[in-house]
Design an enzyme around this catalytic site. Structure first.
Site, PDB file in Angstrom:
ATOM      1  N   ARG A 147      -3.322  -0.654   5.302  1.00 30.05           N
ATOM      2  CA  ARG A 147      -3.871  -1.738   4.479  1.00 30.05           C
ATOM      3  C   ARG A 147      -2.921  -2.909   4.296  1.00 30.05           C
ATOM      4  O   ARG A 147      -3.325  -4.063   4.476  1.00 30.05           O
ATOM      5  CB  ARG A 147      -4.297  -1.187   3.115  1.00 30.05           C
ATOM      6  CG  ARG A 147      -5.428  -0.187   3.218  1.00 30.05           C
ATOM      7  CD  ARG A 147      -5.705   0.499   1.911  1.00 30.05           C
ATOM      8  NE  ARG A 147      -4.589   1.377   1.546  1.00 30.05           N
ATOM      9  CZ  ARG A 147      -4.464   1.976   0.374  1.00 30.05           C
ATOM     10  NH1 ARG A 147      -5.372   1.794  -0.567  1.00 30.05           N
ATOM     11  NH2 ARG A 147      -3.447   2.774   0.123  1.00 30.05           N
ATOM     12  N   ASP A 195      -8.280   3.346   1.298  1.00 30.99           N
ATOM     13  CA  ASP A 195      -7.346   3.793   2.338  1.00 30.99           C
ATOM     14  C   ASP A 195      -8.134   4.389   3.503  1.00 30.99           C
ATOM     15  O   ASP A 195      -8.821   5.391   3.340  1.00 30.99           O
ATOM     16  CB  ASP A 195      -6.387   4.831   1.761  1.00 30.99           C
ATOM     17  CG  ASP A 195      -5.242   5.159   2.703  1.00 30.99           C
ATOM     18  OD1 ASP A 195      -5.294   4.767   3.891  1.00 30.99           O
ATOM     19  OD2 ASP A 195      -4.284   5.801   2.250  1.00 30.99           O
ATOM     20  N   CYS A 247       0.867  -1.173   0.000  1.00 28.37           N
ATOM     21  CA  CYS A 247       0.000   0.000   0.000  1.00 28.37           C
ATOM     22  C   CYS A 247       0.908   1.228   0.000  1.00 28.37           C
ATOM     23  O   CYS A 247       2.110   1.102  -0.272  1.00 28.37           O
ATOM     24  CB  CYS A 247      -0.979  -0.004   1.173  1.00 28.37           C
ATOM     25  SG  CYS A 247      -0.252   0.240   2.807  1.00 28.37           S
TER      26      CYS A 247
END
Length: 162
Positions: free
Chosen positions: A16, A127, A10
């Site tokens: 994440r 996100d 990420c």
């Protein structure tokens, strides 16, 4: 003996991708595949190097039984494309950054994590960094779904390499 390696990516490697690493690690253990799969996570940017996952990510993951506390943020490097068989990005922006880092990477090696999902039809893991609790729950919902798909793919792939 490790026979397959997966890297989760990420942007900052604090929300994440460490969540995805923790979830997949637990699912691999439950499936009896942990000994055969190397697993790591990294960020496309160096914003949080050496830091643990975001406290909110850790809290929500722990509520579902995933301990992320030992993980530390790092930045993805060119060598990771040699080390890992599969690089799974959380969104299209990560894919673009990773392709810029290694333009020759095969589309089979660099994929969106959500391409393995079967219950959620989103392309990206959103996100949650600037949001609140519901965003972290959504990340876990999506990641659990996609990681089930990754485990199914690995079962099939590793059965062929026995």
């Amino acid at each position: 003996m490790k026979t397959f390696a997966i890297l989760m990516c990420c942007m900052g490697n604090i929300c994440r991708s460490p969540t995805a690493e923790g979830v997949l690690r637990a699912k691999l253990l439950a499936a009896g595949l942990a000994e055969r799969v190397e697993l790591d996570s990294a960020g496309t940017h160096d914003y949080h190097l050496g830091r643990p996952p975001d406290a909110r990510s850790q809290r929500y993951a722990l509520q579902r039984g995933y301990d992320l506390s030992a993980l530390r943020a790092r930045k993805v490097g060119v060598a990771d494309f040699q080390r890992f068989d599969l690089v799974l990005a959380m969104d299209h922006a990560n894919i673009s950054t990773l392709r810029a880092l290694h333009p020759e990477v095969s589309p089979d090696k660099l994929r969106l994590l959500m391409s393995f999902a079967t219950r959620h039809h989103a392309e990206e893991v959103p996100d949650p960094y600037y949001g609140e609790g519901d965003g972290f729950e959504t990340v876990l919902d999506y990641v659990e779904d996609a990681c089930d798909g990754v485990v199914a793919m690995l079962r099939e792939q590793l059965a062929r390499t026995r």
